[in-house]
Design an enzyme around this catalytic site. Structure first.
Site, PDB file in Angstrom:
ATOM      1  N   LYS A  59      42.865  35.125  33.509  1.00 37.24           N
ATOM      2  CA  LYS A  59      43.981  35.911  32.956  1.00 37.24           C
ATOM      3  C   LYS A  59      44.881  35.083  32.056  1.00 37.24           C
ATOM      4  CE  LYS A  59      44.867  39.891  35.909  1.00 37.24           C
ATOM      5  NZ  LYS A  59      45.944  40.584  36.637  1.00 37.24           N
ATOM      6  N   LYS A 106      31.657  43.261  35.734  1.00 33.88           N
ATOM      7  CA  LYS A 106      32.300  44.188  36.655  1.00 33.88           C
ATOM      8  C   LYS A 106      32.797  45.427  35.910  1.00 33.88           C
ATOM      9  CE  LYS A 106      36.621  43.735  38.334  1.00 33.88           C
ATOM     10  NZ  LYS A 106      37.800  43.462  39.158  1.00 33.88           N
ATOM     11  N   LYS A 163      38.982  48.400  34.386  1.00 38.22           N
ATOM     12  CA  LYS A 163      39.858  49.214  33.547  1.00 38.22           C
ATOM     13  C   LYS A 163      40.168  48.492  32.249  1.00 38.22           C
ATOM     14  CE  LYS A 163      43.661  47.607  36.360  1.00 38.22           C
ATOM     15  NZ  LYS A 163      44.232  47.989  37.641  1.00 38.22           N
TER      16      LYS A 163
HETATM   17  P1  AMP Z   1      42.123  45.979  40.421  1.00 38.42           P
HETATM   18  O1  AMP Z   1      42.111  47.340  39.828  1.00 38.42           O
HETATM   19  O2  AMP Z   1      41.226  45.014  39.700  1.00 38.42           O
HETATM   20  O3  AMP Z   1      43.485  45.470  40.681  1.00 38.42           O
HETATM   21  O4  AMP Z   1      41.429  46.102  41.847  1.00 38.42           O
HETATM   22  C1  AMP Z   1      41.951  46.847  42.921  1.00 38.42           C
HETATM   23  C2  AMP Z   1      40.946  46.879  44.058  1.00 38.42           C
HETATM   24  O5  AMP Z   1      39.736  47.509  43.642  1.00 38.42           O
HETATM   25  C3  AMP Z   1      40.519  45.488  44.581  1.00 38.42           C
HETATM   26  O6  AMP Z   1      40.305  45.547  45.974  1.00 38.42           O
HETATM   27  C4  AMP Z   1      39.243  45.225  43.847  1.00 38.42           C
HETATM   28  O7  AMP Z   1      38.415  44.310  44.520  1.00 38.42           O
HETATM   29  C5  AMP Z   1      38.636  46.621  43.792  1.00 38.42           C
HETATM   30  N1  AMP Z   1      37.778  46.752  42.602  1.00 38.42           N
HETATM   31  C6  AMP Z   1      38.172  46.795  41.303  1.00 38.42           C
HETATM   32  N2  AMP Z   1      37.123  46.907  40.466  1.00 38.42           N
HETATM   33  C7  AMP Z   1      36.016  46.933  41.262  1.00 38.42           C
HETATM   34  C8  AMP Z   1      34.614  47.031  41.009  1.00 38.42           C
HETATM   35  N3  AMP Z   1      34.135  47.132  39.759  1.00 38.42           N
HETATM   36  N4  AMP Z   1      33.776  47.015  42.059  1.00 38.42           N
HETATM   37  C9  AMP Z   1      34.247  46.930  43.333  1.00 38.42           C
HETATM   38  N5  AMP Z   1      35.549  46.834  43.641  1.00 38.42           N
HETATM   39  C10 AMP Z   1      36.428  46.824  42.629  1.00 38.42           C
END
Ligand code: AMP
Ligand code: TRP
Length: 341
Positions: A119, A202, A205
């Site tokens: 980041k 991955k 968003k």
């Molecule tokens: P974030 O939106 O990246 O802050 O992630 C919020 C939660 O969603 C965290 O527990 C991440 O590990 C999970 N998460 C986000 N993107 C993925 C993905 N592509 N696959 C699995 N878990 C995800």
């Protein structure tokens, strides 16, 4: 000395920085719901708004995104009668313990966090101090409840290891058995939902291509289109799960199907093995729409009544503070702050 027995308790959080994806649902929130329903734990779930502002957030958007995330949790099945649902900033004990843990964590530990490196990138001189300290606040989110288990996606594993290191160092420095050594819970077929355009990345968003992800706000036609256009290879689906080896895109679609259907990948292969993607994709699209559309609809309904949402969050914060306040008080006592009269 063994640690005392801690109440089985779960805490997890998601940043309200906008744009919820199928990865958030399958990798995080659907698991949160399962753990709530298991009846084996006390469950606390939050929108980590203090984490969100480690990078710039427009205030009006932040407010909107925090309510939207709350609506997502509720629509996906978080039940305020069973779980505390709240905004991190409404429980000031998170930030207060966060300060103490800033003084426990070492600069070197933080500098090794891959999420920080990703980041902050080459421009780390210009990143906020909060972004660097982010994982210590995350440790505080967990430890302020003496949480024993934390369900997250694969990408959060390193932060949870750091949480364990911080807890162990605190216990060791002060000669106490105070903080639990929290277990990460990274299980299921969807701990890493991958991009629909590139099976090595991955689903995120922040991907510049909207075709790479399924958003929880996508309508049925958009979901179907994205799945139809998802990258695959020319081979039919393999006859065994092992046959997915080296076929990242195929494996991802099989895993998504399995997670949505609540079955294992072997069941999906048993049903679709040997078939072309032309046959599998429409079935996947149908299933995705069937699972996502009711959640999206319920989110809209909840978002229309902000007062009711805010009431649920106030109740969640009050419950959470009831657990957090005495743990903060003990922490302050252990580190040598004068008792408050
Ligand atoms: P974030 O939106 O990246 O802050 O992630 C919020 C939660 O969603 C965290 O527990 C991440 O590990 C999970 N998460 C986000 N993107 C993925 C993905 N592509 N696959 C699995 N878990 C995800
Ligand atoms: N760092 C997590 C993420 O980016 C969010 C988070 C903050 C979190 N505090 C937490 C997750 C505590 C689990 C527990 O997804």
């Amino acid at each position: 000395m063994p640690l005392p027995a801690f109440t089985p308790r779960i805490l997890s959080g998601i940043q309200p920085s906008g744009g919820l994806t199928l990865g958030n649902y399958l990798g995080a929130v659907s698991r949160f719901v399962e753990m709530q329903e298991s009846g084996q734990y006390e469950t606390l779930y939050c929108m980590v708004d203090l984490h969100a502002i480690t990078v710039w957030q427009d205030p009006a958007n932040l407010r909107h995104n925090t309510r939207e995330l709350a609506a997502f949790y509720l629509a996906a099945g978080i039940d305020p009668a069973k779980s505390a649902l709240f905004a991190q900033s409404h429980v000031p004990e998170h930030a207060q313990l966060g300060w103490v843990l800033n003084c426990v964590a070492r600069m070197g530990w933080m500098g090794r966090m891959t999420q920080w490196k990703d980041k902050a990138g080459k421009n780390s001189e210009n990143a906020s101090l909060g972004l660097f300290a982010y994982p210590a606040l995350m440790a505080a989110d967990i430890l302020i409840y003496h949480a024993t288990h934390v369900p997250v996606g694969e990408d959060q594993k390193q932060h949870l290891e750091l949480t364990r290191d911080i807890a162990a160092k605190f216990n060791n420095d002060y000669g106490v058995e105070f903080f639990p050594i929290t277990e990460p819970v990274i299980e299921g077929t969807a701990t890493r939902v991958m991009s629909l355009r590139d099976g090595s990345k991955k689903m995120s968003k922040s991907d510049p291509s909207d075709m790479a992800r399924i958003n929880m706000s996508d309508d049925a036609d958009t979901i179907a289109k994205k799945i139809r256009k998802a990258k695959t290879d020319p081979e039919p689906l393999p006859e065994t799960v092992e046959g997915l080896e080296g076929r990242a895109e195929a494996r991802n679609l099989v895993n998504i199907y399995a997670a949505l259907a609540g079955v294992g990948p072997e069941n999906v292969i048993a049903e679709f093995g040997g078939q072309q993607f032309g046959a599998f994709k429409p079935r996947l699209a149908e299933l995705a729409v069937e699972e996502i559309a009711p959640i999206t609809g319920e989110m809209h309904r909840l978002m229309a009544d902000e007062a009711e949402l805010d009431r649920i969050l106030a109740q969640g914060a009050a419950h959470a503070r009831g657990i957090a306040a005495p743990i903060l008080e003990d922490t302050f006592r252990i580190v040598g702050m004068l008792p408050r009269q």
